[in-house]
Design a protein around this motif. Structure first.
Motif, short mmCIF file in Angstrom:
data_model
loop_
_atom_site.label_atom_id
_atom_site.label_comp_id
_atom_site.label_asym_id
_atom_site.label_seq_id
_atom_site.Cartn_x
_atom_site.Cartn_y
_atom_site.Cartn_z
N GLN A 171 -8.48 -29.81 -13.39
CA GLN A 171 -7.54 -30.85 -13.80
C GLN A 171 -6.17 -30.26 -14.09
OE1 GLN A 171 -8.35 -34.23 -13.82
NE2 GLN A 171 -6.12 -34.41 -13.97
N VAL A 172 -6.14 -29.03 -14.62
CA VAL A 172 -4.85 -28.37 -14.85
C VAL A 172 -4.08 -28.24 -13.55
CG1 VAL A 172 -3.81 -26.13 -15.45
CG2 VAL A 172 -5.55 -27.13 -16.94
N VAL A 173 -4.76 -27.87 -12.47
CA VAL A 173 -4.10 -27.76 -11.17
C VAL A 173 -3.60 -29.12 -10.70
CG1 VAL A 173 -4.48 -27.21 -8.73
CG2 VAL A 173 -5.40 -25.72 -10.50
N LEU A 174 -4.44 -30.14 -10.83
CA LEU A 174 -4.03 -31.48 -10.41
C LEU A 174 -2.81 -31.96 -11.19
CD1 LEU A 174 -7.50 -33.27 -10.10
CD2 LEU A 174 -6.12 -32.30 -8.26
N ASP A 175 -2.71 -31.55 -12.45
CA ASP A 175 -1.60 -31.97 -13.30
C ASP A 175 -0.36 -31.09 -13.11
OD1 ASP A 175 -3.24 -33.93 -14.30
OD2 ASP A 175 -3.78 -32.82 -16.13
N GLY A 176 -0.43 -30.12 -12.21
CA GLY A 176 0.73 -29.27 -11.93
C GLY A 176 0.91 -28.12 -12.88
N GLY A 177 -0.10 -27.83 -13.70
CA GLY A 177 0.04 -26.78 -14.70
C GLY A 177 -0.50 -25.43 -14.26
N TRP A 178 -0.41 -24.44 -15.18
CA TRP A 178 -0.92 -23.09 -14.95
C TRP A 178 -1.33 -22.52 -16.30
CZ3 TRP A 178 -1.77 -21.27 -10.17
CH2 TRP A 178 -2.13 -19.91 -10.04
N ASP A 179 -2.18 -23.29 -16.98
CA ASP A 179 -2.49 -22.99 -18.37
C ASP A 179 -3.74 -22.13 -18.45
OD1 ASP A 179 -0.38 -24.79 -19.01
OD2 ASP A 179 -1.76 -26.45 -18.74
#
Length: 385
Positions: A171-179
């Motif tokens: 979901q982090v990837v889908l949301d554009g993140g790199w957490d």
């Protein structure tokens, strides 16, 4: 001539597929242990296509109508004026899948004097009241083993998904993140963990075999103990019951049928005995777990994760707490309905119908109830009140 009522799930939202991701599927001729895959006289469908939805019709229409029988297919199964209830009184055979179950209750049986055969296209016949079926002389059959390996693969996927925290990381990837820190703060290795299965039948044993290469420590409980040779091969630890097994486990997977001995098994009392941070996977039946106790265990941290694809009722209402509880990996009931599995359980459904319509014996391994008693696979797996 017979009337066959088939209850299937709805077609995809964008319409019945005109093409598929793959052009073929592997041919499975037999299962572990030697049972042969379904062997109908013929099939009227293309393997690997969507057979379990309304337009797929399990590939049965040409076969039945060519012999003068009537086939009614619907997804409308609930409510006082459902198609299922309207059509059932003069139906001879009812077919449904565990993924979209037609609940054949004692009340429905009483209103269906012609009903003689209930078929599960797949495995798991607890949506039929087996006590009432024995009293009404109803034969209950399912396509045993047709999707057992499909479910076992789903279990392994869910175990890894929970332990490695896969879904939130995706979901982090889908949301554009790199957490990265957020993702790995709940991620562990499966290696070295203690994994136990409640029941080690076709699905449970297949799960154990698939997990052995992960260098985990394997446990199981089952009312039928496995042969010593299998215990040695997989280095299994046997426990006499679920209560004695779960305190030792980091991961527990439920692969037992629903019957009086398993209903409500994972409730407050049993959950309290499990290690804090245990992962629980249930692709068996939802009512083996207490709905609200699972929700509370995830909120409190007693469970680190819960995954499965079985709900009660099915389909689950929008406000079902398992949709919104933390750290879950729930799917709609899909583990045993891959396109590969549909090919086998559609073929097996036709095989059962061919036998029944011809007045010849249904394969013993397909029988759940017959002649007023548990029979075949049902005598091994189920109990009645």
């Amino acid at each position: 001539m017979a009337k066959v009522l088939c209850v299937l799930y709805d077609d995809p939202k964008d319409g019945y597929p005109t093409s598929y991701a793959r052009d073929d599927i592997p041919t499975i001729e037999s299962y572990p242990g030697g049972q042969t895959a379904p062997t109908p006289k013929a099939i009227d469908f293309t393997p690997g296509t969507l057979l379990g939805s309304v337009s797929g019709e399990l590939g049965l229409r040409d076969f039945l109508e060519s012999q003068g029988h009537t086939l009614v297919v619907t997804s409308d199964k609930d409510g006082e004026n459902s198609v299922l209830d309207r059509e059932l009184p003069d139906t001879d055979v009812v077919i449904s899948q565990p993924f979209w179950p037609a609940y054949i209750t004692a009340e429905r049986m009483a209103k269906a004097p012609n009903l003689k055969l209930a078929i599960t296209a797949g495995i798991g016949s607890d949506h039929v009241d087996l006590d009432a079926a024995t009293k009404h002389g109803l034969t209950v059959a399912e396509v045993t083993y047709s999707n057992s390996i499909s479910v076992a693969e789903h279990v392994v996927m869910m175990i890894l998904g929970l332990v490695r925290n896969y879904l939130p990381s995706h979901q982090v990837v889908l949301d554009g993140g790199w957490d990265v820190a957020d993702c790995v703060s709940r991620s562990y290795d499966l290696e070295g963990m203690h994994v136990g299965t409640v029941a080690a039948g076709r699905i449970g044993l297949a799960v154990l075999r698939r997990l052995a290469p992960f260098d985990v420590k394997l446990h199981y409980t089952d009312r039928h103990r496995l042969p010593e040779s299998i215990e040695r091969e997989l280095n299994l630890t046997f426990h006499p019951d679920t209560a004695s097994m779960v305190p030792h486990c980091d991961v527990v997977t439920v692969n037992a049928p629903l019957h009086p001995e398993t209903e409500g098994l994972f409730g407050e009392d049993l959950l309290a005995t499990m290690k804090r941070g245990t992962y629980l996977i249930n692709t068996a039946r939802a009512k083996i777990a207490d709905r609200d106790a699972i929700d509370r265990a995830l909120h409190s941290g007693r469970l680190a994760g819960y995954a499965g694809d079985v709900w009660y009722p099915q389909p689950a209402p929008a406000d079902h707490p398992w949709r919104t509880m933390p750290h879950h990996g729930m799917t709609p009931h899909i583990s045993g309905s891959s396109l590969s599995a549909q090919t086998r359980y559609a073929a097996g459904t036709r095989e059962i119908l061919e036998s029944w319509l011809a007045g010849t014996p249904i394969r013993d391994e397909y029988l759940i109830v017959d002649g007023g008693r548990l029979a075949g696979a049902g005598a091994h797996s189920y109990s009645t009140r």
